[in-house]
Design a protein around this motif. Structure first.
Motif, PDB file in Angstrom:
ATOM      1  N   ALA A 115      15.240  -0.530 -27.248  1.00 50.68           N
ATOM      2  CA  ALA A 115      15.613  -1.874 -27.680  1.00 50.68           C
ATOM      3  C   ALA A 115      14.427  -2.802 -27.478  1.00 50.68           C
ATOM      4  N   HIS A 116      14.376  -3.831 -28.276  1.00 50.03           N
ATOM      5  CA  HIS A 116      13.349  -4.842 -28.086  1.00 50.03           C
ATOM      6  C   HIS A 116      13.906  -5.923 -27.184  1.00 50.03           C
ATOM      7  N   PHE A 117      13.215  -6.195 -26.095  1.00 51.75           N
ATOM      8  CA  PHE A 117      13.709  -7.177 -25.132  1.00 51.75           C
ATOM      9  C   PHE A 117      12.574  -8.102 -24.746  1.00 51.75           C
ATOM     10  N   SER A 118      12.760  -9.363 -24.972  1.00 50.87           N
ATOM     11  CA  SER A 118      11.768 -10.358 -24.584  1.00 50.87           C
ATOM     12  C   SER A 118      12.498 -11.527 -23.954  1.00 50.87           C
ATOM     13  N   SER A 119      12.219 -11.781 -22.687  1.00 49.21           N
ATOM     14  CA  SER A 119      12.914 -12.854 -21.981  1.00 49.21           C
ATOM     15  C   SER A 119      12.017 -13.410 -20.903  1.00 49.21           C
ATOM     16  N   ASP A 120      12.205 -14.683 -20.601  1.00 50.86           N
ATOM     17  CA  ASP A 120      11.457 -15.284 -19.503  1.00 50.86           C
ATOM     18  C   ASP A 120      12.361 -15.507 -18.309  1.00 50.86           C
ATOM     19  N   SER A 121      13.479 -14.768 -18.239  1.00 50.66           N
ATOM     20  CA  SER A 121      14.421 -14.937 -17.139  1.00 50.66           C
ATOM     21  C   SER A 121      15.052 -13.609 -16.771  1.00 50.66           C
ATOM     22  N   PRO A 122      15.225 -13.340 -15.480  1.00 47.46           N
ATOM     23  CA  PRO A 122      15.901 -12.117 -15.045  1.00 47.46           C
ATOM     24  C   PRO A 122      17.415 -12.249 -15.094  1.00 47.46           C
ATOM     25  N   ALA A 123      17.899 -13.451 -15.412  1.00 47.71           N
ATOM     26  CA  ALA A 123      19.336 -13.701 -15.466  1.00 47.71           C
ATOM     27  C   ALA A 123      19.666 -14.372 -16.789  1.00 47.71           C
ATOM     28  N   GLN A 124      20.797 -14.010 -17.350  1.00 46.81           N
ATOM     29  CA  GLN A 124      21.192 -14.551 -18.642  1.00 46.81           C
ATOM     30  C   GLN A 124      22.672 -14.877 -18.615  1.00 46.81           C
ATOM     31  N   ARG A 219       1.842  -9.779 -15.922  1.00 47.28           N
ATOM     32  CA  ARG A 219       2.527 -10.361 -17.080  1.00 47.28           C
ATOM     33  C   ARG A 219       3.964  -9.868 -17.183  1.00 47.28           C
ATOM     34  N   HIS A 220       4.169  -8.563 -17.015  1.00 48.77           N
ATOM     35  CA  HIS A 220       5.526  -8.011 -17.137  1.00 48.77           C
ATOM     36  C   HIS A 220       6.398  -8.409 -15.949  1.00 48.77           C
ATOM     37  N   PHE A 221       5.804  -8.530 -14.766  1.00 49.08           N
ATOM     38  CA  PHE A 221       6.593  -8.956 -13.604  1.00 49.08           C
ATOM     39  C   PHE A 221       7.135 -10.356 -13.823  1.00 49.08           C
ATOM     40  N   ARG A 222       6.281 -11.246 -14.312  1.00 51.00           N
ATOM     41  CA  ARG A 222       6.732 -12.616 -14.584  1.00 51.00           C
ATOM     42  C   ARG A 222       7.747 -12.646 -15.714  1.00 51.00           C
ATOM     43  N   GLN A 223       7.568 -11.774 -16.705  1.00 49.21           N
ATOM     44  CA  GLN A 223       8.511 -11.735 -17.819  1.00 49.21           C
ATOM     45  C   GLN A 223       9.892 -11.308 -17.344  1.00 49.21           C
ATOM     46  N   VAL A 224       9.927 -10.334 -16.440  1.00 47.19           N
ATOM     47  CA  VAL A 224      11.204  -9.791 -15.983  1.00 47.19           C
ATOM     48  C   VAL A 224      11.873 -10.690 -14.948  1.00 47.19           C
ATOM     49  N   THR A 225      11.102 -11.282 -14.038  1.00 47.55           N
ATOM     50  CA  THR A 225      11.692 -12.026 -12.914  1.00 47.55           C
ATOM     51  C   THR A 225      11.532 -13.541 -13.016  1.00 47.55           C
ATOM     52  N   ALA A 226      10.666 -14.016 -13.891  1.00 46.56           N
ATOM     53  CA  ALA A 226      10.367 -15.440 -14.061  1.00 46.56           C
ATOM     54  C   ALA A 226       9.604 -16.038 -12.879  1.00 46.56           C
TER      55      ALA A 226
END
Length: 286
Positions: A115-124, A219-226
């Motif tokens: 799946a394509h997943f792009s988010s700036d937050s670990p919670a939605q 970059r990915h750590f910040r993307q996943v956890t903000a």
């Protein structure tokens, strides 16, 4: 929804928490507001049937309430508060831990491999739909029928995971369990941070743990956890410190040292910046 709320208010006493550990389910009723508390939130879905809740981590803040849920795709050190609860309008919520093996099997059954997943937050935040309400209703009722839990709860638990995979959370959950993906690598780094947060760590050390380059890891750590990896480590330290302070497990100097701080003044500054109160004032009110 109204029927589910009324039934939960009947079988939950005032300010009661009831757990079904077999399926990672916890039912909540709060008749009084809950001030800010800090803890490590595991991957889970928190459904609010009635009431309001605010969650903070790093510089981030999210609020959600009646008929909404929050999906946490990674472990996260957070501070939360329940707002506006009263005897006339109790907060009613249900938390379900996310079960990676169940999600993975459902992905296979649904024919989903990526799946394509792009988010700036670990919670939605999502909206509780009718199929979720029906499943939550049956799952919550098992709290009154403990003899049925072992047989029926896993079936309803799987159903709830299925409904989540059919919701706006689908891509987030697919990425959460994708083997070898960046989210999985960040989850490995978080596990390492949890086990070693008292130690002096560098981003290079963390990137090496998951075989990623430093720029990609950061970059990915910040993307996943903000938040950044070192902010995450700081949050783990301060969350642990606050729990110890609330339980008065030693002097402030000892607590600061035990969670990894060499400087008491630095500990005090960062504690107040995160919680809005000094450790000494928090200790006095504990």
């Amino acid at each position: 929804m109204h029927t589910l709320i009324q039934e939960m208010l009947v079988f939950l006493q005032k300010d009661e928490i009831k757990a079904l550990p077999e399926v990672g389910l916890t039912l909540y009723r709060c008749d009084t507001p809950i001030p800010q508390i800090s803890y490590l939130q595991e991957p889970a879905v928190c459904f609010i049937l009635r009431g309001q809740k605010t969650v903070y981590w790093g510089e981030n803040c999210l609020s959600y309430g009646d008929g909404q849920y929050m999906c946490y795709s990674v472990e996260l050190p957070i501070t939360s508060e329940v707002l506006g609860a009263s005897e006339n309008y109790p907060y009613v919520g249900i938390q379900m831990k996310l079960n990676a093996p169940i999600l993975l099997q459902l992905m296979i059954d649904l024919g989903k491999s990526s799946a394509h997943f792009s988010s700036d937050s670990p919670a939605q935040i999502g909206t509780i739909n009718e199929p979720m309400i029906n499943a939550l209703h049956r799952l919550a009722n098992l709290a009154c029928n403990p003899d049925d839990v072992a047989i029926l709860a896993p079936l309803i638990q799987r159903e709830l995971h299925y409904h989540l995979l059919k919701s706006e959370m689908a891509d987030r959950l697919y990425q959460m369990v994708a083997v070898g993906g960046n989210v999985a690598k960040i989850a490995q780094a978080i596990a390492f941070l949890k086990a070693n947060f008292r130690q002096t760590l560098t981003i290079e050390m963390l990137a090496n743990q998951v075989n990623m380059s430093v720029p990609n890891f950061y970059r990915h750590f910040r993307q996943v956890t903000a938040i950044s990896p070192l902010q995450y480590q700081k949050s783990l330290r301060l969350t642990e410190a606050r729990q110890r302070i609330k339980q008065k497990q030693g002097s402030l100097a000892q607590i600061a040292h035990d969670v990894g701080y060499e400087s008491s003044s630095q500990f005090s500054r960062e504690y107040k910046r995160m919680f809005g109160i000094s450790p000494s004032a928090d200790f006095q009110t504990a």
